[in-house]
Design an enzyme around this catalytic site. Structure first.
Site, PDB file in Angstrom:
ATOM      1  N   SER A   1       0.802  -1.303  -0.033  1.00  0.00           N
ATOM      2  CA  SER A   1      -0.237  -0.009  -0.108  1.00  0.00           C
ATOM      3  C   SER A   1       1.062   1.023   0.234  1.00  0.00           C
ATOM      4  O   SER A   1       1.892   1.304  -0.049  1.00  0.00           O
ATOM      5  CB  SER A   1      -0.723  -0.110   1.384  1.00  0.00           C
ATOM      6  N   LYS A   2       0.551   2.078  -0.318  1.00  0.00           N
ATOM      7  CA  LYS A   2       0.505   4.013  -0.016  1.00  0.00           C
ATOM      8  C   LYS A   2       2.007   3.842   1.331  1.00  0.00           C
ATOM      9  O   LYS A   2       3.050   4.322   0.745  1.00  0.00           O
ATOM     10  CB  LYS A   2       0.311   4.842  -0.065  1.00  0.00           C
ATOM     11  N   ARG A   3       1.549   3.073   2.009  1.00  0.00           N
ATOM     12  CA  ARG A   3       2.495   2.805   3.592  1.00  0.00           C
ATOM     13  C   ARG A   3       3.808   2.708   3.402  1.00  0.00           C
ATOM     14  O   ARG A   3       5.125   3.041   3.695  1.00  0.00           O
ATOM     15  CB  ARG A   3       2.023   2.481   4.309  1.00  0.00           C
ATOM     16  N   HIS A   4       3.617   1.378   2.150  1.00  0.00           N
ATOM     17  CA  HIS A   4       5.415   0.609   1.556  1.00  0.00           C
ATOM     18  C   HIS A   4       6.232   2.008   0.838  1.00  0.00           C
ATOM     19  O   HIS A   4       7.128   2.117   0.823  1.00  0.00           O
ATOM     20  CB  HIS A   4       5.135  -0.391   1.592  1.00  0.00           C
ATOM     21  N   GLY A   5       5.710   3.256   0.702  1.00  0.00           N
ATOM     22  CA  GLY A   5       5.712   3.745  -0.421  1.00  0.00           C
ATOM     23  C   GLY A   5       5.977   3.799  -1.917  1.00  0.00           C
ATOM     24  O   GLY A   5       5.676   4.155  -2.458  1.00  0.00           O
TER      25      GLY A   5
END
Ligand code: GLU
Length: 513
Positions: A255-259
């Site tokens: 997800s976006k959390r992982h960049g």
């Protein structure tokens, strides 16, 4: 038979890194095999359709250099390549009629309430959820004719054979089997006459002579339906290749959390397309050995489907960053400067940083990055030779194109921002005023100074003052000239700034002591 593969996204939003990998594997495989890479737009689900999406896909893929020999934008012998246009052309109508004639599809007239009831019943009775026949799979033709004549809406469903084992040979996973009684009858044509993904995609794969269906693992559960559809028509099945999912470093769904973001955001953040491609290719694929940095031609040469891993691929943002830095360093200064200017002058870059919203705990000062990039653009117009040399001095140290802005800013601003803490630390000592004044005296009659001359000036002062190490001279001078405690080699940056700029900065520093 020559390889034909297709990238067939549904235009429902942006192109993310997961879909990029999907497109990349097919592109690499087609090129490796001298085959054909086909772009197809699967836009039959009009409720999820996003108008700008297709253009975004095209632009993202163009940027990373993934090209197609057939597709809506390049044409080709199997067009049209948008499913909505294929629907208009009557392609799916023809084949659904054929499938019903063959007895492998049927009309089902349940209302949504009835389907909901069926679902609830299955839930309560702990049965497998799904449509396994209902009232219509085995309905008599008269019954169907009657209700149809009454104008009741219907869908057309696939008649999955019962009491059999469905087998596919997946190129990565090998043999996979399903008890056909556990595979529900999917909708092929919706009540509004639109084909679903299951139908349109497989009909097109056949008509477009696709040899390999390479796609994400999330489609495995659909594979028995697709295999049955090919069998029902008596068509030769393509080879199924289900690629492993991509996970974050923490093992969770990407997800976006992982960049992991929109592909065009990587461009806006200053990643090089070749670095991104190299990085993405290695998520779930390996050429064997520890080969990592591979340019496009090497990737094409090395890419085979047996290098695909069955285990999840990992998305590691730190690896992308370090790879991007390596690519920046591996680029000649002329090419680098040109690409950097294209980046910095792109209005998308500016609007990206203008609208940037910080995610997580990354410390990113977007307004500062934005203004530094604007400074770089202006500097490059005013004095391209000087700007290019400044860029070259920072080439060793940056990770992305965006970094070049803040890294080089001090070269271009008459009064670079001063780091308060650094001044506090290095401007307090007694000798600093004398140091700056001495340097001013030396620089005064010079028009330019070589790196060696700059070094000599500093070393001479160190020796004259009998400092054991150059630190007490190097640090205050660096802070006075750049406003910071870090940056490229001091003598190199001094030489590039030149006596005039150095004098202005030293005079300013004297007022700050
Ligand atoms: N349209 C599907 C998607 O957007 C394609 C899946 C497939 O490759 O079969 O994921």
């Amino acid at each position: 038979m020559s390889v034909r593969v297709r990238f067939a996204p549904s235009p429902t939003g942006m192109l993310h890194v997961g879909a990029l990998r999907d497109a990349l594997f097919k592109y690499l495989y087609a090129r490796h095999e001298g085959g054909t890479n086909i772009f197809r737009i699967e836009d039959t689900d009009r409720t999820r359709y996003v108008a700008d999406s297709e253009a975004e896909f095209v632009e993202s893929l163009r940027w990373v250099g993934i090209d197609f020999q057939e597709g809506p934008h390049v044409g080709g012998p199997f067009g049209p390549y948008r499913q909505s246009e294929r629907k208009e052309a009557g392609i799916y109508d023809k084949w659904i009629q054929e499938l019903m004639k063959l007895g492998h599809a049927y009309k089902a007239f349940e209302t949504s309430e009835e389907l909901e009831e069926m679902r609830e019943y299955q839930q309560i009775n702990k049965q497998q959820i799904g449509y396994y026949g209902g009232a219509w799979r085995d309905a008599k033709p008269e019954q169907v004719a009657e209700i149809e004549a009454a104008g009741k809406p219907y869908v057309i469903r696939q008649r999955i054979p019962r009491g059999q084992t469905i087998v596919i040979e997946d190129l990565i996973r090998g043999r996979i089997e399903w008890d056909s009684d556990t595979v529900d009858d999917p909708v092929l044509i919706k009540a509004d006459g639109m084909p679903t993904y299951h139908f349109a995609s497989m009909v097109d794969d056949h008509l477009m002579e696709i040899t390999h269906i390479i796609r994400g693992e999330e489609w495995i559960s659909s594979a028995p339906k697709h295999a049955c559809l090919f069998d029902a028509f008596g068509w030769q099945r393509p080879i199924f290749v289900h690629c492993p999912v991509i996970k974050g470093k923490d093992g969770k769904k990407l997800s976006k959390r992982h960049g992991a973001t929109r592909v065009l955001d990587y461009r806006a953040e200053g990643y090089l397309p070749d670095a991104l491609i190299n990085f993405v290719a290695l998520i779930g694929w390996s050429p064997g050995g520890d080969l990592e940095m591979m340019n496009r031609d090497e990737l094409v040469r090395e890419f085979t489907l047996d290098g695909l891993q069955p285990s999840p691929g990992m998305f590691d943002m730190d690896k992308l960053r370090s790879m991007n830095g390596d690519y920046i360093r591996a680029t000649s200064i002329d090419d680098l400067f040109e690409a950097l200017m294209v980046y910095a002058e792109n209005p998308e870059t500016d609007s990206y940083w203008e609208n940037y919203e910080p995610e997580g705990d990354l410390k990113i000062d977007a307004p500062a990055i934005r203004s530094a990039l604007q400074t770089l653009v202006k500097a490059a117009v005013a004095d391209p030779v000087y700007a290019k040399q400044a860029v070259q001095l920072e080439q060793e140290r940056v990770t992305t194109f965006a970094d070049f802005g803040l890294a080089t800013e001090f070269f271009f601003l008459d009064e670079p921002p001063m780091d308060e803490k650094a001044m506090d630390k290095y401007f307090r000592a007694e000798y600093v005023r004398e140091l700056f004044t001495t340097l001013l005296g030396i620089f005064e009659d010079k028009l330019e100074m070589s790196v060696e001359e700059c070094e000599k000036v500093v070393r001479d002062y160190v020796a004259a003052k009998e400092f054991e190490k150059p630190g007490p001279v190097v640090h205050p001078v660096r802070v006075a000239l750049t406003g910071k405690t870090f940056g490229p080699g001091l003598f190199e940056l001094m030489s590039l700034l030149g006596p005039q700029r150095m004098m202005a900065r030293l005079r300013r520093a004297l007022t700050l002591l």
